[in-house]
Motif scaffolding. Structure first.
Motif, mmCIF file in Angstrom:
data_model
loop_
_atom_site.group_PDB
_atom_site.id
_atom_site.type_symbol
_atom_site.label_atom_id
_atom_site.label_comp_id
_atom_site.label_asym_id
_atom_site.label_seq_id
_atom_site.Cartn_x
_atom_site.Cartn_y
_atom_site.Cartn_z
ATOM 1 N N UNK A 50 0.781 -1.227 0.000
ATOM 2 C CA UNK A 50 0.000 0.000 0.000
ATOM 3 C C UNK A 50 0.811 1.275 0.000
ATOM 4 N N UNK A 51 2.037 1.225 0.519
ATOM 5 C CA UNK A 51 2.940 2.361 0.592
ATOM 6 C C UNK A 51 2.251 3.571 1.235
ATOM 7 N N UNK A 52 1.741 4.493 0.425
ATOM 8 C CA UNK A 52 1.132 5.709 0.984
ATOM 9 C C UNK A 52 -0.070 5.404 1.871
ATOM 10 N N UNK A 53 -1.044 4.581 1.435
ATOM 11 C CA UNK A 53 -2.180 4.301 2.320
ATOM 12 C C UNK A 53 -1.770 3.669 3.650
ATOM 13 N N UNK A 54 -0.789 2.777 3.615
ATOM 14 C CA UNK A 54 -0.349 2.136 4.855
ATOM 15 C C UNK A 54 0.346 3.126 5.779
ATOM 16 N N UNK A 201 0.503 8.084 -6.235
ATOM 17 C CA UNK A 201 0.513 8.690 -4.904
ATOM 18 C C UNK A 201 1.935 8.890 -4.401
ATOM 19 N N UNK A 202 2.806 7.928 -4.658
ATOM 20 C CA UNK A 202 4.212 8.077 -4.258
ATOM 21 C C UNK A 202 4.823 9.302 -4.918
ATOM 22 N N UNK A 203 4.544 9.472 -6.211
ATOM 23 C CA UNK A 203 5.072 10.613 -6.961
ATOM 24 C C UNK A 203 4.549 11.926 -6.375
ATOM 25 N N UNK A 250 3.410 -1.371 7.950
ATOM 26 C CA UNK A 250 3.402 -1.014 6.533
ATOM 27 C C UNK A 250 4.071 -2.088 5.686
ATOM 28 N N UNK A 251 5.271 -2.507 6.087
ATOM 29 C CA UNK A 251 5.976 -3.568 5.353
ATOM 30 C C UNK A 251 5.658 -4.886 6.044
ATOM 31 N N UNK A 273 11.764 0.939 -1.123
ATOM 32 C CA UNK A 273 12.516 2.036 -0.502
ATOM 33 C C UNK A 273 11.845 3.388 -0.712
ATOM 34 N N UNK A 274 10.875 3.451 -1.597
ATOM 35 C CA UNK A 274 10.149 4.713 -1.787
ATOM 36 C C UNK A 274 9.494 5.177 -0.494
#
Length: 526
Positions: A50-54, A201-203, A250-251, A273-274
């Motif tokens: 999920x990166x950003x959502x998490x 979203x990461x961007x 998150x991870x 890593x983002x």
């Protein structure tokens, strides 16, 4: 009569693929359509994280327990341990890529004296992890929807009742169950959309947010990288350790690709890593009023940061995108969890396994296990009527339950005498030290996550992780040892439903016991 040609024979009796042959060595026949390409499996792992959502979901763990310092350096501190855990599990997954994953490895690598019990415990821990994972993500999505309503209101003030919150939560889960009940090909293609949304979203957070943030909210490097803010009341060192819940949640789900391995080809995982860059970006753009971000009127630290930096309309647009991404994360959690539940039911370990272990004739997917997962998550959602702290426990339950399921097979590999056969991914001499680091780390953090958020707590504000998780495990153990009907009387571990003509010696370990239980699969109308 002319003999049939070689091509005709090939069409009548197609040769199994390499993935099917690997599954056959483990004693299982191919039951799912392999529609997930390597790119889509990578997308599944990426959107499952999920990166950003998490990050948004658990930012409230990092901000009061260290502020910017914990947001940035907590990730840097946790990443080596996260990597060790992922590598230790990757070796097992490479040796035996089956959707049963963790409990299959546990059985195969444990002593015959305790393999049935350990496999049972890991299977139930993994099931609890999956169900609470769906519950935690949907609860986070529920709170984010309420935050969106608050942002959109003229005075940024809105308070939802417990019934309204549960209504949103239930609507999210039920709609996701419909989506995940679709065919494997549809689910596989959806991963491309999920990946695009998460990458966008990461961007936005890494590049667009710093550019758009007003000077008043831009922080210096000294503040963003070195300001330690302790709002929880614990000693600073322990507060920092508690903040690690953010990266560890998150991870998580290292086994996500494994549970989809019977619908995938050559699944791979990577550490994103983002996420570190996203947290650095937030630390530079959150302003110096850490308490205001945590306790702002919007009720969500990330929403407050976006509102302060971008204003109402832009913040609302990005926040809606985050809600969509969170919804997708929950759908993937349900997708992965339903496959694990299907595998556990295939071996007869769950109540009503006869009904859960079925493939729908129209979609070719385990529809029954999808709805089983959602019904269980809806039951867990009732904790929201108890208190906020009670429902927030689903975040730590998901992590601690997963650690029980991870620690056991990794430990079994080295503690018990077994014939472990490495797969293509193998660390060689580094296997043992990497596994020791992973096990010690997960054991330590499991105990840490039982502590409450603040040292001064009440019955309503206590950490309910040990109560809820302990209750689940008590029921699982009680069911195993229940007189006459308990699993101790009939559960014999993973049950093979396919016997290859010739036994290949390259399986994870040789089985010594014949199973007298037989579970079948049938296509049904649902």
């Amino acid at each position: 009569m002319a003999a049939p040609s070689a091509s005709a024979i090939s069409k009548l009796h197609p040769q199994p693929s390499g993935d099917e042959a690997t599954l056959a060595k483990l004693g299982y026949k191919q039951e799912f359509c392999r529609e997930f390409t390597p790119l889509e499996v990578a997308g599944l792992a990426f959107s499952y994280v999920g990166v950003v959502p998490s990050i948004v979901s658990v930012l409230f763990y990092a901000i009061p327990n260290g502020g910017p310092f914990a947001m940035v350096w907590g990730w840097a501190f946790a990443c080596p341990f996260i990597l060790c855990t992922g590598l230790a599990l990757a070796e097992l997954a490479s040796a035996a890529p089956t959707s049963g994953g963790l409990y299959y490895w546990t059985y195969s690598l444990a002593s015959p004296r305790c393999r049935n019990f350990l496999s049972w415990i890991v299977g139930y821990s993994n099931t609890i992890e999956m169900i609470t994972g769906v519950a935690s993500v949907n609860w986070a999505c529920t709170i984010q929807i309420v935050a969106a309503i608050t942002i959109a209101s003229s005075d940024q003030v809105y308070t939802a009742t417990s019934l309204q919150l549960y209504g949103i939560y239930a609507a999210l889960g039920l709609s996701q169950a419909v989506i995940v009940s679709l065919g494997t090909k549809v689910l596989a293609r959806l991963q491309r959309l999920f990946t695009l949304v998460n990458a966008s979203l990461c961007f936005i957070i890494i590049i667009a947010l710093p550019i758009a943030t007003p000077p008043d909210y831009r922080n210096s490097a000294n503040f963003a990288l070195g300001e330690f803010t302790n709002l929880a009341g614990w000693p600073s060192g322990f507060a920092f350790i508690l903040s690690l819940m953010a990266p560890l949640y998150t991870i998580g789900g290292y086994d996500a690709s494994v549970h989809m391995s019977e619908e995938a080809s050559n699944a791979t995982m990577a550490i994103p890593w983002a996420i570190v860059r996203i947290n650095i970006s937030l630390a530079f753009c959150m302003g110096t009023d850490v308490g205001g971000v945590l306790d702002g009127p919007l009720g969500q630290p990330m929403a407050q940061i976006l509102f302060n930096s971008l204003g109402q309309q832009k913040a609302l647009a990005i926040w809606c995108l985050i809600i969509i991404a969170e919804y997708m994360v929950a759908a993937n959690c349900l997708l992965v969890g339903s496959r694990q539940t299907f595998a556990f039911a295939r071996d007869g370990a769950l109540p009503f396994s006869r009904y859960l272990y079925r493939i729908n004739r129209y979609t070719g997917t385990p529809v029954n296990t999808v709805w089983f997962e959602i019904i269980c998550s809806l039951a867990i959602g009732l904790l929201s009527f108890v208190s906020t702290q009670a429902i927030d426990a689903v975040f730590t339950i998901a992590v601690t339950a997963s650690y029980i399921a991870y620690i056991t097979p990794i430990t079994n590999r080295f503690v018990f005498k077994n014939d472990f056969k490495p797969g293509p991914f193998y660390l060689g001499k580094l296997s043992f030290p990497v596994s020791v680091i992973a096990v010690v780390w997960m054991t330590f953090m499991s105990f840490v996550f039982f502590f409450p958020a603040t040292p001064q707590t009440t019955v309503q504000e206590m950490n309910y992780t040990v109560v809820v998780l302990g209750g689940f495990m008590f029921l699982a153990i009680s069911w195993y040892y229940f007189p006459v009907y308990g699993g101790v009387h009939w559960y014999t571990g993973p049950v093979a439903n396919f016997t290859p003509a010739t036994r290949d010696e390259d399986s994870i370990s040789e089985r010594k016991d014949e199973h007298d239980a037989d579970i079948y699969v049938e296509a049904v109308d649902v």
